[in-house]
Design a protein around this motif. Structure first.
Motif, PDB file in Angstrom:
ATOM      1  N   VAL A  41       0.833  -1.200   0.000  1.00  0.00           N
ATOM      2  CA  VAL A  41       0.000   0.000   0.000  1.00  0.00           C
ATOM      3  C   VAL A  41       0.874   1.259   0.000  1.00  0.00           C
ATOM      4  O   VAL A  41       0.576   2.247  -0.678  1.00  0.00           O
ATOM      5  CB  VAL A  41      -1.024   0.001   1.162  1.00  0.00           C
ATOM      6  N   ASP A 225     -10.918   4.489   5.165  1.00  0.00           N
ATOM      7  CA  ASP A 225      -9.671   3.826   4.766  1.00  0.00           C
ATOM      8  C   ASP A 225      -9.880   2.355   4.421  1.00  0.00           C
ATOM      9  O   ASP A 225      -8.952   1.545   4.513  1.00  0.00           O
ATOM     10  CB  ASP A 225      -8.586   3.947   5.870  1.00  0.00           C
ATOM     11  N   ASP A 226     -11.103   1.953   4.056  1.00  0.00           N
ATOM     12  CA  ASP A 226     -11.356   0.561   3.695  1.00  0.00           C
ATOM     13  C   ASP A 226     -10.865   0.322   2.268  1.00  0.00           C
ATOM     14  O   ASP A 226     -11.140   1.126   1.371  1.00  0.00           O
ATOM     15  CB  ASP A 226     -12.866   0.288   3.782  1.00  0.00           C
ATOM     16  N   PRO A 227     -10.116  -0.792   2.022  1.00  0.00           N
ATOM     17  CA  PRO A 227      -9.533  -1.007   0.689  1.00  0.00           C
ATOM     18  C   PRO A 227     -10.568  -1.185  -0.421  1.00  0.00           C
ATOM     19  O   PRO A 227     -10.213  -1.072  -1.603  1.00  0.00           O
ATOM     20  CB  PRO A 227      -8.691  -2.280   0.861  1.00  0.00           C
ATOM     21  N   VAL A 232      -9.782   5.583  -1.615  1.00  0.00           N
ATOM     22  CA  VAL A 232      -9.024   5.616  -0.368  1.00  0.00           C
ATOM     23  C   VAL A 232      -7.542   5.910  -0.591  1.00  0.00           C
ATOM     24  O   VAL A 232      -6.917   6.593   0.218  1.00  0.00           O
ATOM     25  CB  VAL A 232      -9.258   4.303   0.424  1.00  0.00           C
ATOM     26  N   GLY A 474      -3.711   5.030   8.296  1.00  0.00           N
ATOM     27  CA  GLY A 474      -4.381   4.553   7.084  1.00  0.00           C
ATOM     28  C   GLY A 474      -3.738   3.279   6.567  1.00  0.00           C
ATOM     29  O   GLY A 474      -4.425   2.320   6.190  1.00  0.00           O
ATOM     30  N   GLU A 477      -4.652   0.375   8.807  1.00  0.00           N
ATOM     31  CA  GLU A 477      -6.036  -0.036   8.563  1.00  0.00           C
ATOM     32  C   GLU A 477      -6.143  -0.784   7.241  1.00  0.00           C
ATOM     33  O   GLU A 477      -6.735  -1.868   7.154  1.00  0.00           O
ATOM     34  CB  GLU A 477      -6.924   1.223   8.539  1.00  0.00           C
ATOM     35  N   PHE A 478      -5.548  -0.196   6.220  1.00  0.00           N
ATOM     36  CA  PHE A 478      -5.650  -0.735   4.863  1.00  0.00           C
ATOM     37  C   PHE A 478      -5.001  -2.115   4.780  1.00  0.00           C
ATOM     38  O   PHE A 478      -5.514  -3.021   4.130  1.00  0.00           O
ATOM     39  CB  PHE A 478      -4.954   0.244   3.906  1.00  0.00           C
ATOM     40  N   SER A 479      -3.821  -2.278   5.464  1.00  0.00           N
ATOM     41  CA  SER A 479      -3.110  -3.552   5.394  1.00  0.00           C
ATOM     42  C   SER A 479      -3.598  -4.504   6.484  1.00  0.00           C
ATOM     43  O   SER A 479      -2.999  -5.547   6.714  1.00  0.00           O
ATOM     44  CB  SER A 479      -1.610  -3.309   5.556  1.00  0.00           C
ATOM     45  N   TYR A 608      -7.621   2.081  -8.146  1.00  0.00           N
ATOM     46  CA  TYR A 608      -7.218   3.244  -7.344  1.00  0.00           C
ATOM     47  C   TYR A 608      -6.575   4.325  -8.210  1.00  0.00           C
ATOM     48  O   TYR A 608      -6.786   5.522  -8.002  1.00  0.00           O
ATOM     49  CB  TYR A 608      -6.201   2.832  -6.278  1.00  0.00           C
TER      50      TYR A 608
END
Lengths: 739, 739
Positions: A41, A225-227, A232, A474, A477-479, A608
């Motif tokens: 990310v 911050d959800d993938p 995001v 972020g 959260e993302f990972s 993205y």
């Protein structure tokens, strides 16, 4: 200590700080980069940020190039006409001014780019460190932020010092006296870049934030911050390009412009010192740069005090370093004023030596800085009345939440204006009683400004700490990092919100003090030109010099009205730009939810890059109009209404800009923290039940937070830049307004 | 025409207008009062309004009494000390000033009370007329509104003229020259009452509106103006006490203060005319009052043009009268300038007679008035881009609705400031080229202000039309009148929203023009005192008179900063007061829903009186702090920083106040109409479906409307008053700031 040594110390301290920044950058880069998911990310964020910065700075670079040519032509023509000679002095001044503009622009761009690149690398390393230790995470984030902080202050110092040297400023005598006026182009270049960097970055970051929140959290009901949310990555990129690169350019400009303004005022004291036969008259011109150099060294020392316990509130760790910087700065002020302000035994009122008066003025500046840190905290932290009031008002829905937030934002102007007023009156009083007369009064405000700005590098490091930890959160959260790490990044993120707010308060206060000083510099510059024209016979002596800015003159009044309007109009354009850009993001993310199969169950990957690209294009397009309005308005007013009107524009524009920025920054910060206050479960209904996440009060809080986003991160910070741009553009363009 | 006849015409026109107001009032009262249900609810509203007005005006009356004593003491002491004599001249001036203050306060209170009483009686008659005819309803509403309009302008004219006469102004010579300075107390008295009337009324009306909407529409899900809501009568009472009484006091103050300011500037021209030996030099001092008198007559004539077809847009009917007033005013300006501005053959530039230049300046004023009517319409009517933009933004929720509204509000400052700027520059240019030199320039802006204010009585009638029709709609709804009648009152209510917005634009524009003129009057007043002190030997001649307001002076700059802050802080207090008062209403209505059985099925009657009483108490309590802050700040700044700083405060406070009021009024108006736009079914989603009432976009629109309520009806209008209060308070208190 020999004042000459103190002067030599300027480039030494500048180079030392650059070296230290390189050391910090290498240290950060050598750290662990965490899990594969984190690295992935981070690489994506890096890619988006680099793409934006590349496009943005190409645009800004071209604009700056064009700007330098325009400045060269205008100044050459006007200066040539003004002195009515054939010796090419005018062209020479044009080249020097245009060149200084270009150098200022280049330095500002360098700071922005390097600071941003390091902070993008620091993010993932903070996330990785958070898996092990809070203190380590704080250190990595703060060191990453400090790279930007040191570079900004050091490059601005070295830049101003070099052009000063190039223009013969080190030689003593007339060249030294004239040199500060020749380097105003440097400040204008820095302002020019800062304007577009802050606007473009600010629009990008908040459009991405607001857009992906609205379409993700509100519409699709998935967390921040959800993938699965295609917006995001753009949001994470935004923290870097807006908060890091933008604020860096903002404060680079402050330090550059204020150095120059203070030096121009130093020229006034220089003339006085020369006449009185005091030793080392040039010391008064160098003084601001020496103060800045010692501020840098104080900050380097303070960086070694950023340590603490795992269980400690991270804010305390940061505060410790801030206090070390402040105390060392105060001590070095004693040294500098005592060594440099040699009046050959002449004293101020009551037989108190002159340097003690100015030491007092410098301490007024430092105290103002501390005062703003606490004022901002009172108005934007959840432990005090204002934020609680907004949270309470959220119980009756979004409308009362907004009304309460606006009311708090308006209210914050009171203590802001009164503190600035006291600082100005006190430092002016000290200077006026120092034995230097009215020149001393203005110089007293300059010394206060310098005192305030001694801690800039540290404050900027704290500021960049904000987006770095925000991004680290972020990434965690993302990972889908372990809960312990996320807990630490959440705590750091909350502290980062406070430090970001503090920096804005600091930037506002310094902008106001600087305004008064740059305003005086403008009058000096105009009089320099008028005097030369009178001497050359192109103007009759009866016209006289500019001794006042008469608000009762209809041209001045109308210019003042336009200035106060400009501040609103510019903010309107900036806020609208965020809305327009966010709309583009919402449309695209909605399309991806609809058209890419499997996004919701994590089997399809959102595109993205496309959202990043759309945001980049829109932000760069939208930054043009407010940017052009800001640059064009003072020039048009000057051409139509003349140089005295421009002075009115400058002064009232500053007042209006500083207060509106205060309103926007603080209401935004307070809304943000009112939402956090509700989320933390501290809001209770009349029966004592918690009104937490998902409650109606929380929904109202989210509305306030969203409204505050473009206020506090786009329009507010852009206004800081606007205020200083008004000062530098009018300083450089002054010849254009004199007919 | 003989200029002496024109002077005699002042009291004649004033008395004529009072007589006409009585005729209109009798006409309105003689009309049908509708069904028993209508009469019942009307009686209840009347009761609540009278109770509030009684309590409010008792409070204000006592404050005014105390104020007049304080003024008497301060002025007596200062004037006595200043002239250093024992002949009681100082005490005499003190008595005249304090007495003028009291008379101004009394006239303002009379206007507010009578206007409000008539409009309360007109409401029900409009509702009754709506059962039969649109045109009749328009006529009744407009005539009810005109009672207030004529009284305000006529009493202000008669009041200023009488005190002028009492102070020997009709005698010619020195007394005539000095008299305008002695009547400034009248303007201050009017401002003082207006401040508290507008604050108290504004807080009352919007707290009742917001509070009963939130608890009724949002919480309980019942319609607006539904009789089951205990807050609904307070809401209807609010329209009368806020919009009618408040705005009446606001414009009473405008006309009084501007008459006085223009006369003071006329004194400057008088001196010039005397020196040049022109016939009738006193005509220049009388000129503003004569212009005002002709404006009144033009409006009386226009009242007979308020007729039209049943199917016509009611706005057209009102516009017809407005244009008649404007055209008659322009024609009478030709007569007045030609007759009164006799320069004995001396001309302005290019041989054009002086009076033609000033006719031009007057027409600039009239044109500005027309421009503002259309500017406000563009920004707040649903047919143009700004309101549509807000409605579109509502699709993504309340946050984007708010962001769009703020952006529009900020944007409106641009065209406002530019229009005012052009009006000032143009009228100043005309005056400066009229052959009267720089005195002529300032007098040109005074003439423009007078031109603009010729239509005041008509504009005020249109304004009061707003709350009257709003109330008529409420009465129709509350008394469950037939659908046809409700349809007509709805149409009138929509027009009323537009006319209310127009008046605010008009009030803003006139306040800005007036500011420049009152500001010049302040400088004249200060110089009068300085000159007297120099002559009396209590001040050395070397100190000189005040020739400029130097923004580069640190005291002036700090005062300017404080002034710009005051505007925000005052608004913050006013907005918060609405929130606090609304909260009290919500708690009480909730209690009644809970504790009074059968409210929901119409078998139990809510206790309306209790809510009215609670709102009254809260509004009167909450008006004190902002009121005191507004009065105290200029005095404190003057005492601490001196008379030049006060001039800076006055000027920058005006600029800041006018622009913030523009933002608050226009964003509020735009939000209101964006909601109405959505309700009317004009907003479509991407598939072309209507997003009407109850849609998410509509809910967002309601949030914006609620946020806008305290902006446009409490803080914004209170700022108009604040701006003018700053001018009158500093004019009266000037001796206090001179040491």
């Amino acid at each position: 200590m020999d004042p000459n040594f103190l002067q030599v110390f300027i480039p030494i301290a500048g180079l030392l700080a650059v070296g230290f920044a390189i050391y910090l950058a290498r240290d950060v880069l050598s750290r662990d980069t965490g899990t594969q998911a984190m690295m992935d990310v981070s690489a994506t964020i890096n890619e988006g940020a680099v793409a934006f910065i590349k496009r943005q700075y190409t645009t800004i670079g071209l604009l700056a190039l064009a700007g330098s040519v325009v400045i060269f032509v205008i100044i050459s023509v006007l200066e040539t006409a003004s002195v009515a000679d054939t010796s090419h002095v005018g062209v020479d001044i044009g080249i020097r001014t245009g060149g200084a503009f270009l150098l200022g622009a280049a330095c500002s761009m360098t700071c922005g780019i390097i600071g941003m690149l390091v902070s993008v690398k620091a993010n993932v390393r903070v996330a990785a460190a958070a898996r092990r230790s809070l203190v380590e995470a704080v250190q990595v984030a703060m060191r990453g932020g400090a790279v930007s902080g040191f570079l900004v202050v050091a490059l601005s110092l070295l830049g101003v010092w070099s052009i000063f040297a190039i223009n013969g400023g080190l030689s003593g005598g007339d060249s030294t006296k004239d040199a500060p006026f020749l380097i105003v182009g440097y400040g204008f270049g820095a302002s020019f870049v800062a304007l577009f960097a802050q606007l473009g970055g600010g629009i990008y970051t908040k459009a991405a934030d607001v857009g992906s929140d609205l379409v993700g959290k509100v519409e699709a009901g998935i967390p921040e911050d959800d993938p699965r949310n295609a917006g995001v990555i753009a949001d994470l990129v935004g923290d870097n390009v807006g908060d890091c690169a933008g604020r860096g350019a903002d404060l680079f400009e402050s330090t550059a412009a204020e150095n120059i303004g203070a030096m121009i005022l130093g020229v006034g004291v220089y003339a006085l010192a020369l006449k009185a036969g005091w030793p080392n008259p040039t010391a008064w011109i160098f003084f601001p740069l020496v103060v800045r150099a010692f501020g840098l060294v104080s900050t380097i020392v303070a960086m070694f005090f950023i340590r603490g316990k795992e269980t400690e509130n991270p804010m305390n760790i940061l505060n410790r370093g801030y206090w070390v910087t402040t105390i060392l700065s105060a001590l070095s002020l004693v040294l500098i004023t005592y060594s440099m302000m040699n009046t050959n035994g002449a004293t101020g009122d009551n037989g108190i030596p002159t340097w003690i008066y100015f030491l007092g003025a410098g301490c007024v500046g430092l105290a103002t800085s501390v005062a703003f840190v606490y004022i901002t905290q009172y108005y934007t932290a959840g432990t005090f009345r204002p934020v609680k009031e907004i949270a309470e008002a959220s119980k009756t829905g979004p409308a009362t939440n907004i009304i309460a937030g606006v009311s708090v934002g308006f209210e914050t102007t009171a203590v802001t204006a009164i503190t600035i007023g006291i600082a100005l009156l006190a430092s002016n009083w000290l200077g006026a009683h120092s034995g230097l007369g009215s020149v001393g009064g203005v110089f007293g405000t300059a010394v206060a400004t310098m005192g305030m700005l001694m801690t800039t590098a540290y404050v900027l490091a704290m500021d960049t700490f904000g987006p770095i930890t925000d991004n680290a959160g972020g990434i965690a959260e993302f990972s889908r990092a372990e809960a312990g790490a996320r807990d630490i990044t959440d705590r750091l993120d909350a502290v980062g919100n406070t430090t970001k707010a503090l920096t804005k308060g600091y930037a506002i206060a310094s902008a106001s003090l600087a305004a008064f000083l740059l305003f005086s510099a403008y009058i000096d510059k105009v009089n320099l030109i008028l005097g030369r024209q009178i001497a050359a016979g192109t103007r009759t002596a009866a016209d006289g010099l500019m001794t006042s800015v008469n608000l009762a003159n209809v041209n001045v009044f109308v210019a003042a009205l336009i200035a106060a309007m400009l501040v609103y109009f510019f903010s309107s354009l900036a806020i609208r730009a965020v809305g327009t850009t966010a709309q583009a993001i919402i449309v695209e993310v909605r399309r991806q939810f609809r058209e890419i199969p499997g996004i919701m169950d994590y089997t399809g990957r959102p595109d993205y890059a496309r959202v990043v690209d759309i945001t980049t294009r829109a932000a760069l397009r939208e930054m043009m109009l407010p940017g052009v309005v800001a640059v064009a308005t003072p020039i048009i007013v000057g051409l139509l209404l003349g140089y005295e009107a421009v002075a009115g524009l400058l002064m009232v524009g500053t007042i209006a800009g500083v207060l509106l920025a205060t309103v926007l920054n603080n209401s935004g910060g307070a809304w943000d923290n009112a939402k956090k206050y509700i989320e933390s479960g501290q809001l209770l209904d009349e029966n004592g039940n918690v009104l937490g996440k998902k409650s109606l009060a929380h929904q109202a809080g989210v509305v306030g937070d969203t409204v505050g986003d473009p206020f506090k991160d786009t329009a507010g910070p852009s206004l800081h830049v606007l205020v200083k741009l008004l000062a530098t553009i009018t300083l450089v363009m002054a010849p254009l307004f004199i007919r």
